[in-house]
Design an enzyme around this catalytic site. Structure first.
Site, PDB file in Angstrom:
ATOM      1  N   CYS A  90      39.398  42.450  40.314  1.00 56.88           N
ATOM      2  CA  CYS A  90      39.950  41.563  41.363  1.00 56.88           C
ATOM      3  C   CYS A  90      40.898  42.433  42.301  1.00 56.88           C
ATOM      4  O   CYS A  90      41.316  41.996  43.358  1.00 56.88           O
ATOM      5  CB  CYS A  90      40.833  40.308  40.570  1.00 56.88           C
ATOM      6  SG  CYS A  90      39.539  39.141  39.957  1.00 56.88           S
ATOM      7  N   SER A 248      41.267  29.756  41.806  1.00 62.02           N
ATOM      8  CA  SER A 248      40.653  30.201  43.189  1.00 62.02           C
ATOM      9  C   SER A 248      39.135  29.996  43.435  1.00 62.02           C
ATOM     10  O   SER A 248      38.481  29.870  42.502  1.00 62.02           O
ATOM     11  CB  SER A 248      40.914  31.814  43.058  1.00 62.02           C
ATOM     12  OG  SER A 248      40.138  32.405  42.138  1.00 62.02           O
ATOM     13  N   HIS A 349      38.868  33.209  46.868  1.00 59.41           N
ATOM     14  CA  HIS A 349      38.997  34.506  46.401  1.00 59.41           C
ATOM     15  C   HIS A 349      37.875  35.343  46.458  1.00 59.41           C
ATOM     16  O   HIS A 349      37.116  35.455  45.340  1.00 59.41           O
ATOM     17  CB  HIS A 349      39.733  34.308  44.736  1.00 59.41           C
ATOM     18  CG  HIS A 349      39.875  35.886  44.195  1.00 59.41           C
ATOM     19  ND1 HIS A 349      40.118  37.021  44.748  1.00 59.41           N
ATOM     20  CD2 HIS A 349      39.916  36.021  43.128  1.00 59.41           C
ATOM     21  CE1 HIS A 349      40.344  38.040  43.969  1.00 59.41           C
ATOM     22  NE2 HIS A 349      40.184  37.337  42.664  1.00 59.41           N
ATOM     23  N   CYS A 379      46.545  39.866  39.725  1.00 56.60           N
ATOM     24  CA  CYS A 379      46.124  40.112  38.341  1.00 56.60           C
ATOM     25  C   CYS A 379      44.583  40.734  38.382  1.00 56.60           C
ATOM     26  O   CYS A 379      43.941  40.663  39.318  1.00 56.60           O
ATOM     27  CB  CYS A 379      46.132  38.815  37.493  1.00 56.60           C
ATOM     28  SG  CYS A 379      45.075  37.579  38.259  1.00 56.60           S
TER      29      CYS A 379
END
Length: 393
Positions: A90, A248, A349, A379
Site C-alpha cells: 500500500c 477504503s 485507495h 499503513c
C-alpha cells in the site's frame, strides 16, 4: 546535500470498481499523469526527466512487464525514457516519491517523476498471489518457514479489527471517521479543492467516448444510520467493527509527482510547491499489520525536532477507519487537521497510486491554510509504515 522539491502533482480521477475505467487499459491509465505533467510544466515530451519511478502492488497481467517503463512509452515520451516499477504494497506510490527525493538529495538525479498506478478492476487485489480465488494464506504462497517466526498470517481486515479491539474503539466511533471522510470530500470537491490536482481523462466506455472528471466512489451523503445497517466483513455481527463503509474503496487510478532539485527548478523556471524534508519507513507486528503509521510518524517528527503541534496538515491513509482512530489516540494529533479533504474511505485507495495522491494533496492544503509543514503516512501489509514530511515553499 541538495534539496528535493515537489514541482507539481497530479492524479487521475479515481474510478469506482467496474466503473468509468473498466475498459481502460492500466498502461493507458498510468500514462495520464505523465501527459498532464508534460502539458502543465512544459516538459517537451518528458525531456528533462531522467527516470520514472512508479508503484504498483499487483504487477501482473496488464500491469506486468514493468509498467513504470511502459507508461512513458504509451505517453509518447520516447524510447530513451527509462522507468521502474516497485512494490511496497500500500505504500508503493509514497515510496516511489521518497526514493525520488533520496536520489535528488543525494545528487544522483535532478528531475524525476514518481507516483504509481493500480487498476483494481482489471487486475484485482492479490492477483500476484491468488491463483484460485482464495486468500494467499490459504494457497500455501507463504513458506512454512514463516510460521517458525510468527504464529499466524492474518488479513488486513482482521488486523484492523484487532486494532479497534486493542484501543477500545467501537463501531460508532470508527463509523464517524467514515462519515467525516465522505462529508469532507464532498465539501472539498464542491469548493474546487481538487480542481488543480485531478486531471480529466478521455477514454472509452462500452464503445463510447467519455471524459472522466471526478472520483466515482465517494458518497458524501453518508450518515451513521446508513453505515449502521452494513454487514461486517471480517467478523461475525456484534464481534467487530469493520465493514465496506468504513474501509477504503476499491478503485482504479494513477498519480504522478514531478520532483526536482533546486538547481533544476531554477534552470527550467519552475516554482516548486513544497520541499520534501524527510522520509521514513518502519516495520511493525505483521499479525496486527496496520499500526505502522504510529511509529513512522513519531520517528520522523523526533528526527526533525518537531511535534504534532508543528504540523499544519496530516494525510493518514484511511485503509480502515480503526487505523486512523488508533493513530489519533497514540500521536495526539488533531482530527481537524487530518484528512481535511476526505480520504480513501471517500475517494478510494488505488493501491500503487494512493501515496502519490496523498503527497499531492498536502502542498495544496498547506497553501489553502497558509501552513508550513505537512505529513503523509500510510499503513502497509505484512506490518510496515511509511511517512513523508513536506514543507511549503
Amino acid at each position: 546535500m541538495d534539496e528535493a522539491y515537489i514541482v507539481d502533482a497530479v492524479r487521475t480521477p479515481f474510478g469506482e470498481q467496474d466503473g468509468a475505467f473498466r475498459d481502460t487499459h492500466p498502461q493507458d491509465l498510468a500514462a495520464e499523469p505523465l501527459r498532464a505533467l508534460d502539458d502543465r510544466n512544459d516538459l517537451g515530451g518528458g525531456d528533462p526527466v531522467e527516470d520514472i519511478i512508479y508503484g504498483c502492488v499487483s504487477p501482473v497481467g496488464e500491469q506486468g512487464l514493468n509498467i513504470g517503463r511502459i507508461a512513458p512509452l504509451v505517453a509518447g515520451w520516447g524510447e530513451e525514457m527509462p522507468g521502474v516499477q516497485l512494490n511496497r504494497m500500500c505504500g508503493s506510490g509514497q515510496q516511489a516519491v521518497n526514493f525520488a527525493a533520496a536520489e535528488i538529495r543525494g545528487g544522483l538525479s535532478e528531475v524525476l517523476v514518481a507516483g504509481g498506478v493500480e487498476h483494481m478492476t482489471r487486475v484485482p487485489l492479490a492477483s500476484d498471489a491468488d491463483t484460485d480465488g482464495q486468500h494467499y494464506a490459504d494457497d500455501g504462497i507463504v513458506t512454512e518457514t514463516y510460521f517458525e517466526h510468527f504464529d499466524e498470517l492474518t488479513t488486513q481486515g482482521e488486523g484492523a479489527e484487532r486494532i479497534a479491539e486493542t484501543y477500545g474503539h467501537g463501531r460508532e466511533q470508527v463509523d464517524q471517521i467514515a462519515v467525516d471522510s465522505q462529508r469532507r470530500w464532498g465539501e472539498a470537491a464542491d469548493a474546487g479543492a481538487y480542481d488543480d490536482q485531478v486531471v480529466p481523462v478521455e477514454t472509452t466506455l462500452d464503445g463510447e467516448d467519455i471524459t472522466v472528471t471526478e472520483d466515482g466512489h465517494p458518497r458524501p451523503g453518508t450518515d451513521i444510520e446508513t453505515l449502521g445497517d452494513l454487514p461486517l466483513v471480517f467478523r461475525e455481527e456484534g464481534e467487530g467493527v469493520v465493514h465496506a463503509g468504513n474501509a477504503s474503496g476499491i478503485v482504479d487510478g494513477a498519480a504522478g509527482v514531478l520532483v526536482a532539485s533546486g538547481e533544476a527548478c531554477e534552470e527550467y523556471g519552475w516554482e516548486p510547491i513544497a520541499r520534501i524534508v524527510d522520509t521514513h519507513v518502519v516495520g511493525v507486528d505483521p499479525t496486527t499489520m496496520l499500526t505502522g503509521p504510529i511509529p513512522a510518524t513519531e520517528t520522523i517528527l523526533d528526527e526533525n525536532d518537531l511535534t504534532v503541534d508543528d504540523i499544519d496538515r496530516f494525510e493518514v491513509n484511511e485503509a480502515f477507519a480503526p487505523v486512523v482512530t488508533a493513530w489519533l489516540d497514540e500521536t495526539g494529533a488533531d482530527w481537524e487537521r487530518t484528512n481535511v479533504w476526505g480520504g480513501a474511505i471517500a475517494h478510494g485507495h488505488p493501491l500503487g497510486a494512493t501515496g502519490g495522491a496523498l503527497l499531492g494533496k498536502l502542498p495544496y492544503q498547506l497553501a489553502e491554510c497558509n501552513g508550513q509543514y505537512g505529513l503523509a503516512t500510510m499503513c502497509i501489509g505484512f506490518g510496515q509504515g511509511i511517512a513523508t514530511l513536506v514543507e511549503r515553499v
